[in-house]
Scaffold this motif. Sequence first.
Motif, PDB file in Angstrom:
ATOM      1  N   LEU A  28      79.836  19.146  46.520  1.00  0.00           N
ATOM      2  CA  LEU A  28      80.571  19.195  45.256  1.00  0.00           C
ATOM      3  C   LEU A  28      80.984  17.780  44.885  1.00  0.00           C
ATOM      4  N   ASN A  29      80.564  17.357  43.688  1.00  0.00           N
ATOM      5  CA  ASN A  29      80.915  16.041  43.172  1.00  0.00           C
ATOM      6  C   ASN A  29      81.737  16.238  41.905  1.00  0.00           C
ATOM      7  N   VAL A  30      83.020  15.893  41.957  1.00  0.00           N
ATOM      8  CA  VAL A  30      83.877  15.951  40.773  1.00  0.00           C
ATOM      9  C   VAL A  30      83.840  14.565  40.155  1.00  0.00           C
ATOM     10  N   GLU A  31      83.381  14.487  38.897  1.00  0.00           N
ATOM     11  CA  GLU A  31      83.222  13.189  38.248  1.00  0.00           C
ATOM     12  C   GLU A  31      84.565  12.493  38.109  1.00  0.00           C
ATOM     13  N   GLY A  32      84.528  11.151  38.286  1.00  0.00           N
ATOM     14  CA  GLY A  32      85.744  10.362  38.361  1.00  0.00           C
ATOM     15  C   GLY A  32      86.498  10.158  37.075  1.00  0.00           C
ATOM     16  N   GLN A  34      83.181  18.411  35.940  1.00  0.00           N
ATOM     17  CA  GLN A  34      84.248  17.612  35.346  1.00  0.00           C
ATOM     18  C   GLN A  34      85.585  18.051  35.936  1.00  0.00           C
ATOM     19  N   PRO A  35      86.548  17.151  36.047  1.00  0.00           N
ATOM     20  CA  PRO A  35      87.876  17.528  36.533  1.00  0.00           C
ATOM     21  C   PRO A  35      88.537  18.543  35.596  1.00  0.00           C
ATOM     22  N   GLY A  36      89.318  19.433  36.176  1.00  0.00           N
ATOM     23  CA  GLY A  36      90.068  20.412  35.390  1.00  0.00           C
ATOM     24  C   GLY A  36      89.369  21.740  35.196  1.00  0.00           C
ATOM     25  N   GLY A  37      88.061  21.785  35.413  1.00  0.00           N
ATOM     26  CA  GLY A  37      87.322  23.026  35.248  1.00  0.00           C
ATOM     27  C   GLY A  37      87.249  23.832  36.532  1.00  0.00           C
ATOM     28  N   ASP A  38      86.604  24.971  36.449  1.00  0.00           N
ATOM     29  CA  ASP A  38      86.371  25.816  37.614  1.00  0.00           C
ATOM     30  C   ASP A  38      84.913  25.670  38.028  1.00  0.00           C
ATOM     31  N   VAL A  39      84.644  25.859  39.315  1.00  0.00           N
ATOM     32  CA  VAL A  39      83.273  25.810  39.809  1.00  0.00           C
ATOM     33  C   VAL A  39      83.094  26.916  40.840  1.00  0.00           C
ATOM     34  N   THR A  40      81.893  27.487  40.884  1.00  0.00           N
ATOM     35  CA  THR A  40      81.579  28.513  41.875  1.00  0.00           C
ATOM     36  C   THR A  40      80.409  28.034  42.732  1.00  0.00           C
ATOM     37  N   LEU A  41      80.644  27.943  44.019  1.00  0.00           N
ATOM     38  CA  LEU A  41      79.605  27.562  44.975  1.00  0.00           C
ATOM     39  C   LEU A  41      78.956  28.825  45.522  1.00  0.00           C
ATOM     40  N   LEU A  42      77.665  28.734  45.842  1.00  0.00           N
ATOM     41  CA  LEU A  42      76.897  29.899  46.271  1.00  0.00           C
ATOM     42  C   LEU A  42      76.354  29.730  47.678  1.00  0.00           C
ATOM     43  N   CYS A  43      76.261  30.846  48.374  1.00  0.00           N
ATOM     44  CA  CYS A  43      75.654  30.891  49.694  1.00  0.00           C
ATOM     45  C   CYS A  43      74.650  32.047  49.685  1.00  0.00           C
ATOM     46  N   PRO A  44      73.360  31.751  49.619  1.00  0.00           N
ATOM     47  CA  PRO A  44      72.352  32.814  49.523  1.00  0.00           C
ATOM     48  C   PRO A  44      72.037  33.454  50.872  1.00  0.00           C
ATOM     49  N   THR A  98      73.806  40.170  47.831  1.00  0.00           N
ATOM     50  CA  THR A  98      72.906  39.102  48.263  1.00  0.00           C
ATOM     51  C   THR A  98      73.530  37.722  48.414  1.00  0.00           C
ATOM     52  N   VAL A  99      74.691  37.471  47.784  1.00  0.00           N
ATOM     53  CA  VAL A  99      75.222  36.108  47.725  1.00  0.00           C
ATOM     54  C   VAL A  99      76.711  36.091  48.075  1.00  0.00           C
ATOM     55  N   LEU A 100      77.117  35.030  48.767  1.00  0.00           N
ATOM     56  CA  LEU A 100      78.523  34.768  49.052  1.00  0.00           C
ATOM     57  C   LEU A 100      78.986  33.686  48.077  1.00  0.00           C
ATOM     58  N   PHE A 101      80.147  33.877  47.442  1.00  0.00           N
ATOM     59  CA  PHE A 101      80.653  32.955  46.430  1.00  0.00           C
ATOM     60  C   PHE A 101      81.964  32.330  46.879  1.00  0.00           C
ATOM     61  N   LEU A 102      82.187  31.085  46.465  1.00  0.00           N
ATOM     62  CA  LEU A 102      83.487  30.437  46.602  1.00  0.00           C
ATOM     63  C   LEU A 102      83.813  29.809  45.253  1.00  0.00           C
ATOM     64  N   LYS A 103      84.819  30.357  44.585  1.00  0.00           N
ATOM     65  CA  LYS A 103      85.254  29.811  43.305  1.00  0.00           C
ATOM     66  C   LYS A 103      86.431  28.885  43.565  1.00  0.00           C
ATOM     67  N   ILE A 104      86.346  27.667  43.033  1.00  0.00           N
ATOM     68  CA  ILE A 104      87.428  26.689  43.143  1.00  0.00           C
ATOM     69  C   ILE A 104      87.974  26.481  41.738  1.00  0.00           C
ATOM     70  N   LYS A 105      89.266  26.724  41.565  1.00  0.00           N
ATOM     71  CA  LYS A 105      89.890  26.647  40.251  1.00  0.00           C
ATOM     72  C   LYS A 105      90.476  25.257  40.007  1.00  0.00           C
ATOM     73  N   GLN A 106      90.369  24.809  38.773  1.00  0.00           N
ATOM     74  CA  GLN A 106      90.929  23.531  38.321  1.00  0.00           C
ATOM     75  C   GLN A 106      90.648  22.409  39.313  1.00  0.00           C
ATOM     76  N   VAL A 107      89.377  22.095  39.470  1.00  0.00           N
ATOM     77  CA  VAL A 107      88.969  21.070  40.424  1.00  0.00           C
ATOM     78  C   VAL A 107      89.514  19.700  40.034  1.00  0.00           C
TER      79      VAL A 107
END
Length: 162
Positions: A113-117, A18-28, A79-88
């Motif tokens: 990454l799909n941010v709902e409209g 959802q827009p406005g939240g944070d999300v963390t993407l992972l790279c294993p 083990t994992v690489l992270f990318l946190k995106i704030k307030q998407v």
Amino acid sequence: MFASGWISVSGSHSVTVQPGGDVTLLCPNVSNYDSMIFWFRLINDSQARCISVMINSKSKVEFCSEFHNEKFEMSSNITVLFLKIKQVDLSDSGLYFCGFYTSGRPIFSVNHLNVEGSDGITQLISMTLGSLTFFLVVVIISLVVHIRKLQTGTTELKYQSL
């Protein structure tokens, strides 16, 4: 895993938020290689833009030109690489690639990454405007009917008086 010549793609993930939240993407699978690791993003289906780079999993994160650490955080554990995106927001939707170099070859993982409209406020505004439009159409129709009745009554009175 897809491998062609000097490039390997090791996996793909899709995340919807959802827009406005944070999300963390992972790279294993970063633990297998202690080499340069990075995140980049595909912009407008044609331009790949660097987001951030680490020389190895223990080094300091370097952000690329248009990306900055107020919006993005890159980190790594064993083990994992992270990318946190704030307030998407909607503009953050797209393909994000993480990867590392091993034996002179880049290896990538893909995150979609799909941010709902529409969020709750947009839906509430749409419902309110829809209700208001319906109400105004009913008022206009009733006024047209009322004016027609008045015109018909005036015409009948005119003929009766003659």
